[in-house]
Design a protein around this motif. Sequence first.
Motif, mmCIF file in Angstrom:
data_model
loop_
_atom_site.group_PDB
_atom_site.id
_atom_site.type_symbol
_atom_site.label_atom_id
_atom_site.label_comp_id
_atom_site.label_asym_id
_atom_site.label_seq_id
_atom_site.Cartn_x
_atom_site.Cartn_y
_atom_site.Cartn_z
ATOM 1 N N THR A 148 0.829 -1.199 0.000
ATOM 2 C CA THR A 148 0.000 0.000 0.000
ATOM 3 C C THR A 148 0.866 1.252 0.000
ATOM 4 N N GLU A 150 0.205 5.790 0.438
ATOM 5 C CA GLU A 150 -0.748 6.876 0.683
ATOM 6 C C GLU A 150 -0.525 8.002 -0.322
ATOM 7 N N THR A 155 -5.738 5.780 -0.486
ATOM 8 C CA THR A 155 -4.768 4.697 -0.288
ATOM 9 C C THR A 155 -4.723 3.805 -1.517
ATOM 10 N N THR A 208 -7.478 2.355 -5.814
ATOM 11 C CA THR A 208 -7.355 3.419 -4.814
ATOM 12 C C THR A 208 -8.657 3.532 -4.041
ATOM 13 N N THR A 211 -8.987 6.580 2.199
ATOM 14 C CA THR A 211 -8.128 6.222 3.331
ATOM 15 C C THR A 211 -8.929 6.012 4.606
ATOM 16 N N LYS A 214 -10.234 2.250 5.237
ATOM 17 C CA LYS A 214 -9.322 1.101 5.246
ATOM 18 C C LYS A 214 -9.744 0.027 6.236
#
Length: 246
Positions: A148, A150, A155, A208, A211, A214
């Motif tokens: 992964t 950022e 993410t 993607t 975030t 997750k």
Amino acid sequence: MKLLKKVSAIALAICMLCGLAVTASSPTVAKADSAPVQLYYLDNQGGRYGMTNYTVYVQINSNARHKEVWLHYCSNGSDWTDKQGGYVTTLQDGSEIWKISVDGAYGILYTIKFVGDGQVYWANNNGKNFTEKDVLGTANIKVGRISTSETLNGTVINFSVTVKNIGFAKNVGIRYTDNNWASYKNVELNYSGPVEGTNNELWTGSVTIDTNKKSAFKFSGFYKVNGNEYWDNNFGSNYDINYIAQ
């Protein structure tokens, strides 16, 4: 340097010969495609200092009341050693999945021993022993560990999937959710090339996600070929953001 290379080569040769000797002297030796014990698939994760953590998943077809599963392995020319495995789950066809983990190894060479009610069987890759390249045994698909990163957009999750080359025309992909399966999306993966020394292929791709989502991210892998569909969903538990490469 030449002396060091020669010593390493001799150690590896001894390691392989010892493994074959132990296999040959076992009470019952059967090919992996006919014995009640077979490699299902291999999972590996990068560790510290370039080492790898391996988990060998084994498929057992036996009505024995007392079962033992052992990994007989050698790492980087070291002495052969044995480690006992544990039960994981029972598949729909009634066969059982067991696993054995080896942490902190620099490469691995191994065979699998199954003891059912005192009778001993071996899976040894038809006498060649298994290596870390033998990702697939009886399974047709194995999801690799993710990486992964950022970004400002979210993410990025990078996927890899190993499949058996059963047919030319095929679809390999990932099904994922970021809301605990309230909905899901499919990601088609791209062919990356063959796995050297095997009949397997590597497929890769990325997605993607938000975030902030997750913690709710889960995924599994699918493989469609010759009118059949195969899945790796971690035996029904699916994989999550913690199934990381390193």
